[in-house]
Design an enzyme around this catalytic site. Structure first.
Site, PDB file in Angstrom:
ATOM      1  CD1 TRP A   1       4.589   1.982   5.603  1.00  0.00           C
ATOM      2  CD2 TRP A   1       2.945   1.262   4.838  1.00  0.00           C
ATOM      3  NE1 TRP A   1       3.789   3.475   5.394  1.00  0.00           N
ATOM      4  CE2 TRP A   1       3.024   2.565   4.612  1.00  0.00           C
ATOM      5  CE3 TRP A   1       1.978   0.971   4.451  1.00  0.00           C
ATOM      6  CZ2 TRP A   1       2.506   3.155   2.582  1.00  0.00           C
ATOM      7  CZ3 TRP A   1       1.266   1.690   2.945  1.00  0.00           C
ATOM      8  CH2 TRP A   1       1.749   2.294   2.421  1.00  0.00           C
ATOM      9  CG  ASP A   2       8.704   1.945   5.300  1.00  0.00           C
ATOM     10  OD1 ASP A   2       7.412   2.597   6.296  1.00  0.00           O
ATOM     11  OD2 ASP A   2       9.166   2.457   5.429  1.00  0.00           O
TER      12      ASP A   2
ATOM     13  CD  GLU B   1       2.963   9.648   6.340  1.00  0.00           C
ATOM     14  OE1 GLU B   1       4.332  10.577   6.354  1.00  0.00           O
ATOM     15  OE2 GLU B   1       3.568   8.312   7.184  1.00  0.00           O
TER      16      GLU B   1
ATOM     17  CD  GLN C   1       3.714   7.960   1.277  1.00  0.00           C
ATOM     18  OE1 GLN C   1       3.974   8.413   1.589  1.00  0.00           O
ATOM     19  NE2 GLN C   1       4.412   6.216   1.165  1.00  0.00           N
TER      20      GLN C   1
END
Ligand code: BGC
Length: 728
Positions: free
Chosen positions: A330-331, A470, A584
């Site tokens: 998805w970066d 995550e 994150q």
């Protein structure tokens, strides 16, 4: 401090610098190892889209033969700089013209002083071409000198690991003639062929040898003392992804390159890269460090894209290393795509086309997992199949199951978001109607089938997922996932209506192709209305997923010398599921992506809560806090976060730069500059700027392309000046 130069003044083997000094042109990437290739270096030569599996867990971007090897011999004796006294050394990446330059003056054990100079680049004009100029000056002696060029075919993927290293190719069809050396690397499983042809100019006095693992061509000189001798190595690299007639095609490419000559090729390359800089350069006046770091991140982004190839996308570690095996995450859509949308829409389109080409695999993936529509792979390579490894290591080095490929679903909505954002900024309806729309519909369809209806609660839920954070696996109703899933379905319906009204023919065509029925649309509407979003509008504080607030709370209190958070005392790193600490942003991520959905107070309350609990263990983290921080007025911290993300590789603050560049962070750095400090957003179909500059910044200047027009923006403390420029 030259703002275009990244300098290295210590001659050493350093795997981090190899990543930083990587050259790439969207098609080829070569790590910044020294030409001599020393024992502990990790050479990396990659061609975008060339993957192989063989004994690896999953497909990997293949580490191909290294073609920039050089060795010098004085009277047939190898001159190894590592065994010499270093009298002078300087290596620098010139970001302006995309060259890597080195000057080394050494004294050997016999007292002979030799200066060697090199300059190399991968052409931005002809992306198959790699040029290297190498010069030697015998400063205080007159002997026979050989400059030997070698193509080293001993390269391995993950060379430094004991169990995971793999040789992904076999060498075939080698040809050695008076004019060139030619070789092909055939990947073992997937049967890609990479053709490498190379020659030295001047082409006299050349001795050619073909050793088992290296092809060598070497030039013999008898220079006078103090006189410089030079060779130019021309290499052309193409693959079976480009053409069938590899040998003939590549030979022609090499011939046309040598006809043009080094200087002309350099000029052509420079002109191309200058065109890119003319649009993408950002200047920050008053903060040299930030200015240069930002430029480096832009250089990285420029190095990765190839607008001419829409069957590849950007790897999480770029063409700069083997971390994450060259896979696409998805970066791309969330972190990097915005840079290309606003600077090189053609490259942005190519990246989205990669998703279109992999739509079939995404549909199969959904089907395999029991869902409808298209479920994009969490990690993908050439085909779009799921490539996430099943096994990895935790922070203690213990073997653990990796669940992201099974349940980190949000990427499917992230891809859809990329499509919509691209359309908003470019108005490229051609792309949307022919390709993007289908992605939007099939992803919406996926979510509607993924959401489970709970009769008892009369609501839809999305259970057993991993959100962007995550650290927490197998959670129910993750805010980000549910919020984006709902957004995805809403947008699909919205665009169905727009297309129905504006492009009725396409509407009927696509409805037929995708086979959407009124019943299905009613189901989508029901999911929109009843999908559970864990958001208590009273308290403003959003729970990351159901049950998150019940977890053990640990706040971050200490930071290391690189200003990164330290683990709070007593945390068991093998069981991060049980704490509120996050890797994150997750809730904050949703606010960054869809800012208009949240009021300022909600953003502030959540920022303050989650920021104290975010470990920034992903380089995707700080840029988002910088942007959100700026939007709620937390300026000082935003600057700190910006510098963390801008320096992630230059200061190696995630301590893993040796495995490749942090490409998403590079995109995040650009976004933090433009959307954060520049305060740029689309409002009522127009660009709006609400900037805030750190105290010591005098100005920030940049350009963006919006709806086929180029705008030049100059922000000073009290003023924003936007001028429209001609777009060529
Ligand atoms: C992050 C993901 C990211 C991946 C590749 C992981 O560490 O948690 O968000 O997509 O790295 O960069």
């Amino acid at each position: 401090m030259n703002k275009w130069i990244i300098e290295d003044t210590k001659f050493e083997v350093n795997n981090v610098k190899e990543t930083i000094f990587t050259l790439a042109n969207g098609k080829i990437g070569v790590r910044g190892t020294h030409e001599e290739l020393f024992e502990d270096e990790t050479p990396g030569t990659y061609v975008a889209g060339v993957f192989d599996k063989s004994e690896a867990q999953v497909k990997e971007l293949v580490n191909l033969p290294y073609f920039w090897g050089i060795r010098i011999y004085i009277d047939d004796e190898f001159l190894n700089p590592m065994h010499c006294e270093i009298l002078e050394y300087k290596r620098f990446l010139n970001m302006k013209d995309g060259t890597l330059n080195r000057c080394l003056k050494i004294k050997d054990k016999k007292g002979r002083i030799t200066t060697v100079k090199s300059v190399r680049f991968l052409s931005f004009k002809d992306r198959n071409l790699a040029l290297l100029r190498y010069s030697v000056i015998p400063e205080n002696y007159e002997n026979k000198i050989h400059i030997e060029h070698f193509i080293d075919a001993r390269t391995l993927n993950l060379k430094k690991t004991s169990v995971d290293k793999v040789k992904h190719y076999l060498i075939k069809n080698t040809k050695i003639t008076d004019e060139f050396v030619y070789t092909e690397a055939h990947t073992r499983d997937l049967k890609y062929i990479v053709s490498i042809i190379s020659t030295i100019v001047p082409n006299e006095n050349i001795l050619r040898r073909n050793l088992i693992d290296a092809i060598i061509q070497s030039h013999e000189f008898f220079p006078e003392k103090g006189k410089e001798v030079t060779i130019d190595v021309y290499t052309s690299v193409i693959s079976s992804r480009d053409t069938d007639n590899l040998f003939e095609k590549n030979l022609n490419l090499l011939k046309s390159a040598t006809n043009k000559g080094f200087y002309k090729l350099y000029e052509e390359h420079k002109k191309e890269i200058e065109k890119l800089w003319n649009i993408s350069n950002i200047e920050i006046e008053g903060d040299e460090k930030a200015d240069k770091a930002l430029r480096f991140n832009i250089f990285v982004l420029l190095s990765m894209a190839n607008p001419e190839d829409d069957k590849v996308s950007l790897a999480a570690k770029g063409l700069h290393g083997e971390g994450y095996k060259g896979h696409v995450f998805w970066d791309t859509e969330i972190y990097m795509l915005p840079f290309y949308i606003y600077s090189f829409p053609k490259a942005a389109r190519a990246m989205l086309m990669y998703r279109y080409h992999t739509l079939k695999a995404a549909k199969e993936n959904a089907k395999k997992n029991g869902y409808k529509g298209a479920q994009f792979a969490w990690e993908s390579a050439d085909t779009g199949d799921e490539e996430t490894p099943k096994w990895g290591k935790d922070y203690y080095g213990n073997k653990v199951r990796i669940w992201t490929g099974d349940i980190e679903y949000h990427i499917t909505a992230d891809v859809a978001l990329g499509v919509v954002e691209y359309l908003k900024a470019t108005e490229d309806w051609n792309f949307f109607l022919n390709y993007g729309f289908e992605i939007l519909l099939e992803t919406a369809r996926f979510w509607a089938s993924r959401a489970e209806y709970s009769k008892e609660k009369d609501r839809y839920e999305i259970n057993n997922v991993i959100g962007p954070d995550e650290f927490h696996e197998h959670v129910n109703n993750n805010f980000y996932t549910n919020f984006l899933a709902r957004w995805n379905i809403i947008k699909a319906i919205e665009y169905l209506n727009i297309v129905k009204e504006k492009y009725p023919e396409i509407y009927s065509k696509i409805k037929k192709k995708v086979q959407i029925t009124e019943d299905e649309l009613n189901h989508w509407r029901d999911v929109i209305n009843k999908l559970f979003i864990p958001w208590d509008k009273e308290s403003k504080l959003i729970e990351q997923f159901e049950g998150y607030f019940m977890l053990e709370d640990k706040e971050i209190k200490e930071f290391d010398e690189k200003n990164m958070p330290k683990w709070p005392k007593g945390v068991d790193l093998s069981n991060l599921n049980k704490y509120q600490l996050i890797k994150q942003p997750d809730v904050i991520m949703a606010m960054f992506i869809l800012p208009e959905e949240f009021d300022d107070e909600t953003k502030k309350v959540n920022y303050e809560y989650y920021e104290k609990r975010t470990m920034h263990k992903s380089s995707l983290s700080p840029s988002i806090y910088a942007i959100l921080g700026l939007s709620i007025g937390n300026h000082e911290k935003a600057y700190q976060h910006f510098m963390r993300t801008a320096l992630v590789d230059l200061e190696n603050n995630q301590e893993n730069t040796e495995h490749g560049i942090h490409a998403a962070s590079a995109g995040g750095t650009w976004q933090a500059a433009i959307f954060g400090f520049g305060g740029m957003k689309i409002k009522e179909n127009k660009l709006e700027f609400k900037p805030w500059l750190p105290k010591h910044w005098k100005s920030m200047k940049f350009k963006v392309i919006f709806k086929k027009k180029l705008y030049s923006v100059c922000i000073t403390k009290n003023n924003v000046k936007v001028t429209e420029k001609a777009l060529f």
